[in-house]
Design an enzyme around this catalytic site. Sequence first.
Site, PDB file in Angstrom:
ATOM      1  N   ASP A  47       0.863  -1.167   0.000  1.00  0.00           N
ATOM      2  CA  ASP A  47       0.000   0.000   0.000  1.00  0.00           C
ATOM      3  C   ASP A  47       0.909   1.230   0.000  1.00  0.00           C
ATOM      4  OD1 ASP A  47      -2.403   1.642   0.510  1.00  0.00           O
ATOM      5  OD2 ASP A  47      -1.573   1.845   2.535  1.00  0.00           O
ATOM      6  N   ASP A  49      -0.169   5.138   0.857  1.00  0.00           N
ATOM      7  CA  ASP A  49      -0.386   6.165   1.873  1.00  0.00           C
ATOM      8  C   ASP A  49      -0.255   5.600   3.280  1.00  0.00           C
ATOM      9  OD1 ASP A  49      -0.798   7.932  -0.156  1.00  0.00           O
ATOM     10  OD2 ASP A  49      -2.977   8.000   0.041  1.00  0.00           O
TER      11      ASP A  49
END
Length: 293
Positions: A47, A49
């Site tokens: 991922d 953020d």
Amino acid sequence: MTEEMTGSSESTDASLTGTTLAPAVSKPSLLSPSAAPQGASVAAFFDVDNTIIRGASSFHLAKALYRRGFFGTRDILAFAVKQGRYLLFGENDGDIADVRSRALGLMKGHSVAEVIAVGEEVYDQVLANRIYEGTKRLLDQHLSAGHQVWLITATPAEAGELIARRLGATGALCTRVESVDGFYTGRLEGEMMHGKSKATSAGALAESHGIDLTESFAYGDSTNDIPLLNLVGNPCAINPDSRMRKHAQTVGWPIRDFRGKRRVARRSLTTASMTGGLWVAVLVIKRLLSRSK
């Protein structure tokens, strides 16, 4: 910067462990990339953020686009109302669909080339300085082991693919906005890369690229990443929010925390991370208030 890891193991790489906590009971450890099978049959899914980059990458892109006149004040303020509803009452499918629709509307008619150019500038000036060093070392170890490294994020492809290139990753699975003749149509290509869509896309990628998911890795910070982490044999929560930390502890996933003393109790919520719209709205409101004085 202090790095926390729950548990210990002979296969865990010392350069990533940092400060090891001393739990009352043994906790799971993340298999070191160097201890996993070598080669491209293994993948690591990251991922973006709050896992690779501190905060919401879309915030900085959206702020830069606003300053270039991409968004009108009225549009941003209307969007802020929807974001406020989300922050007050939480996430549901209707909220996500509405935010998605409004964000796409803001992009309609604008140039893809301009967004890419702004993205390059934002990466150089802002995002490069917000990368967690611990996560970057982990990513580099996967590359050194010959693993495929894929970023998987709700961030628009123009930003997500740029980040992947700059980090030397294999590629990125992102939210894609349709364009015709170099201009955005205001429609999505496929689904937003969020929640279950991450797992679906990673699974399809594994099938087409010969990836063994049982030997592969996935890293994420929020409960929206759980479907993706459930897909692989080596899941790990990185910089988890409170709900993700609780889930990881319950199911026995390893936890890495590279935030050190900068841990934030109040994490930005998923929709804000996907669009950065709320933060841009705050910028607009501040500017309007300053003009009224």
